[in-house]
Motif scaffolding. Structure first.
Motif, PDB file in Angstrom:
ATOM      1  N   LEU A  88       5.120   4.197  -0.046  1.00 51.84           N
ATOM      2  CA  LEU A  88       4.348   5.042   0.876  1.00 51.84           C
ATOM      3  C   LEU A  88       2.998   5.404   0.277  1.00 51.84           C
ATOM      4  O   LEU A  88       1.992   5.444   0.994  1.00 51.84           O
ATOM      5  N   TRP A  89       2.961   5.682  -1.029  1.00 47.96           N
ATOM      6  CA  TRP A  89       1.665   5.973  -1.654  1.00 47.96           C
ATOM      7  C   TRP A  89       0.752   4.758  -1.534  1.00 47.96           C
ATOM      8  O   TRP A  89      -0.458   4.915  -1.290  1.00 47.96           O
ATOM      9  N   ARG A  94      -3.983   2.189   0.987  1.00 52.24           N
ATOM     10  CA  ARG A  94      -4.588   1.123   1.799  1.00 52.24           C
ATOM     11  C   ARG A  94      -5.318   1.715   3.008  1.00 52.24           C
ATOM     12  O   ARG A  94      -6.377   1.234   3.392  1.00 52.24           O
ATOM     13  N   LYS A  95      -4.735   2.737   3.605  1.00 51.59           N
ATOM     14  CA  LYS A  95      -5.361   3.358   4.773  1.00 51.59           C
ATOM     15  C   LYS A  95      -6.665   4.059   4.394  1.00 51.59           C
ATOM     16  O   LYS A  95      -7.504   4.299   5.242  1.00 51.59           O
ATOM     17  N   MET A  96      -6.827   4.373   3.114  1.00 54.71           N
ATOM     18  CA  MET A  96      -8.028   5.082   2.655  1.00 54.71           C
ATOM     19  C   MET A  96      -9.133   4.142   2.178  1.00 54.71           C
ATOM     20  O   MET A  96     -10.217   4.604   1.826  1.00 54.71           O
ATOM     21  N   ARG A 100     -14.881   7.004   2.469  1.00 59.78           N
ATOM     22  CA  ARG A 100     -15.774   7.239   1.333  1.00 59.78           C
ATOM     23  C   ARG A 100     -15.982   8.754   1.152  1.00 59.78           C
ATOM     24  O   ARG A 100     -17.052   9.278   1.456  1.00 59.78           O
ATOM     25  N   PRO A 101     -14.958   9.453   0.661  1.00 60.98           N
ATOM     26  CA  PRO A 101     -15.131  10.897   0.485  1.00 60.98           C
ATOM     27  C   PRO A 101     -16.199  11.187  -0.579  1.00 60.98           C
ATOM     28  O   PRO A 101     -16.309  10.474  -1.577  1.00 60.98           O
ATOM     29  N   ASN A 102     -16.986  12.230  -0.322  1.00 63.15           N
ATOM     30  CA  ASN A 102     -18.085  12.578  -1.221  1.00 63.15           C
ATOM     31  C   ASN A 102     -17.775  13.753  -2.130  1.00 63.15           C
ATOM     32  O   ASN A 102     -18.549  14.038  -3.040  1.00 63.15           O
ATOM     33  N   ASN A 103     -16.685  14.446  -1.852  1.00 65.05           N
ATOM     34  CA  ASN A 103     -16.339  15.595  -2.680  1.00 65.05           C
ATOM     35  C   ASN A 103     -14.830  15.827  -2.609  1.00 65.05           C
ATOM     36  O   ASN A 103     -14.117  15.116  -1.895  1.00 65.05           O
ATOM     37  N   ALA A 104     -14.374  16.817  -3.339  1.00 67.03           N
ATOM     38  CA  ALA A 104     -12.929  17.078  -3.431  1.00 67.03           C
ATOM     39  C   ALA A 104     -12.333  17.439  -2.073  1.00 67.03           C
ATOM     40  O   ALA A 104     -11.221  17.001  -1.752  1.00 67.03           O
ATOM     41  N   GLU A 105     -13.039  18.202  -1.270  1.00 71.51           N
ATOM     42  CA  GLU A 105     -12.509  18.590   0.041  1.00 71.51           C
ATOM     43  C   GLU A 105     -12.386  17.388   0.970  1.00 71.51           C
ATOM     44  O   GLU A 105     -11.407  17.256   1.703  1.00 71.51           O
ATOM     45  N   GLU A 106     -13.373  16.506   0.953  1.00 69.72           N
ATOM     46  CA  GLU A 106     -13.300  15.293   1.771  1.00 69.72           C
ATOM     47  C   GLU A 106     -12.185  14.376   1.280  1.00 69.72           C
ATOM     48  O   GLU A 106     -11.498  13.753   2.083  1.00 69.72           O
ATOM     49  N   LEU A 107     -11.999  14.314  -0.030  1.00 70.48           N
ATOM     50  CA  LEU A 107     -10.913  13.507  -0.581  1.00 70.48           C
ATOM     51  C   LEU A 107      -9.569  14.068  -0.134  1.00 70.48           C
ATOM     52  O   LEU A 107      -8.683  13.320   0.291  1.00 70.48           O
ATOM     53  N   LYS A 108      -9.414  15.375  -0.196  1.00 70.40           N
ATOM     54  CA  LYS A 108      -8.171  16.011   0.250  1.00 70.40           C
ATOM     55  C   LYS A 108      -7.919  15.701   1.725  1.00 70.40           C
ATOM     56  O   LYS A 108      -6.806  15.343   2.112  1.00 70.40           O
ATOM     57  N   ALA A 110      -9.038  13.141   3.438  1.00 77.42           N
ATOM     58  CA  ALA A 110      -8.736  11.713   3.579  1.00 77.42           C
ATOM     59  C   ALA A 110      -7.292  11.420   3.194  1.00 77.42           C
ATOM     60  O   ALA A 110      -6.598  10.664   3.879  1.00 77.42           O
ATOM     61  N   ILE A 111      -6.829  12.021   2.109  1.00 78.16           N
ATOM     62  CA  ILE A 111      -5.444  11.828   1.679  1.00 78.16           C
ATOM     63  C   ILE A 111      -4.492  12.357   2.748  1.00 78.16           C
ATOM     64  O   ILE A 111      -3.532  11.680   3.125  1.00 78.16           O
ATOM     65  N   GLU A 112      -4.760  13.555   3.253  1.00 70.65           N
ATOM     66  CA  GLU A 112      -3.897  14.136   4.281  1.00 70.65           C
ATOM     67  C   GLU A 112      -3.879  13.288   5.543  1.00 70.65           C
ATOM     68  O   GLU A 112      -2.823  13.082   6.148  1.00 70.65           O
ATOM     69  N   ALA A 113      -5.039  12.770   5.951  1.00 69.30           N
ATOM     70  CA  ALA A 113      -5.110  11.938   7.157  1.00 69.30           C
ATOM     71  C   ALA A 113      -4.339  10.628   6.967  1.00 69.30           C
ATOM     72  O   ALA A 113      -3.591  10.212   7.864  1.00 69.30           O
ATOM     73  N   SER A 114      -4.500   9.993   5.820  1.00 70.22           N
ATOM     74  CA  SER A 114      -3.792   8.729   5.610  1.00 70.22           C
ATOM     75  C   SER A 114      -2.294   8.958   5.498  1.00 70.22           C
ATOM     76  O   SER A 114      -1.502   8.186   6.030  1.00 70.22           O
ATOM     77  N   TRP A 115      -1.882  10.039   4.843  1.00 69.23           N
ATOM     78  CA  TRP A 115      -0.460  10.367   4.706  1.00 69.23           C
ATOM     79  C   TRP A 115       0.157  10.656   6.076  1.00 69.23           C
ATOM     80  O   TRP A 115       1.208  10.129   6.420  1.00 69.23           O
ATOM     81  N   SER A 116      -0.518  11.466   6.863  1.00 77.09           N
ATOM     82  CA  SER A 116       0.048  11.844   8.163  1.00 77.09           C
ATOM     83  C   SER A 116       0.051  10.699   9.165  1.00 77.09           C
ATOM     84  O   SER A 116       0.759  10.758  10.169  1.00 77.09           O
TER      85      SER A 116
END
Length: 147
Positions: A88-89, A94-96, A100-108, A110-116
């Motif tokens: 799953l990880w 792959r979904k990410m 192109r996240p530019n900071n920690a909040e965007e990365l978070k 992106a991770i949440e969106a790909s996971w969900s």
């Protein structure tokens, strides 16, 4: 570092680990993140699967599982990591790829969106693959498999 869980029914919560994960942080995540999810989403009998990471198998973690009457899948030491959450990880990563996240909040985010976006059907397939995974390890006498 991110902790996450899933079941046959779909992905569960993910949690950003602040700092270093030690046995006490692991137990806190189990208590505050995993257990509420399991009680809400998996009211029937279930078994918890984890790898043999030392913080997972400490006396305090083992005691926590026993106190909370949670069955933990037995996993031999020095065995291949067949935990399907690793798949799953990989799916989430792959979904990410195009994000192109530019900071920690965007990365978070992106991770949440790909996971969900991981479907319950993908979780079904991974759970259903466990017998094949175990057979492959047995056939390979513990050596590497395609899983």
């Amino acid at each position: 570092m991110i902790w996450g869980c899933f079941s046959y029914y779909g992905v569960g919560p993910i949690y950003r680990i602040p700092g270093i994960m030690d046995p006490f942080e692991y137990i806190r995540i189990l208590e505050e993140v995993m257990l509420p999810y399991a009680e809400e989403e998996m009211p029937l009998k279930w078994v918890f699967q984890q790898d043999n990471d030392p913080k997972h198998t400490t006396k305090c973690a083992t005691s926590w599982f026993q106190t909370n009457k949670i069955a933990v899948m037995e996993w031999p030491a020095q065995s291949p990591d067949l935990n399907p959450i690793e798949n799953l990880w990989s799916i989430a990563k792959r979904k990410m790829r195009d994000m192109r996240p530019n900071n920690a909040e965007e990365l978070k985010a992106a991770i949440e969106a790909s996971w969900s976006s991981i479907t319950p059907q993908q979780c079904h397939r991974l759970i259903a693959s466990m017998p094949r995974r175990i057979e492959a390890v047995i056939a390979a006498k513990g050596a590497q498999t395609k899983y």
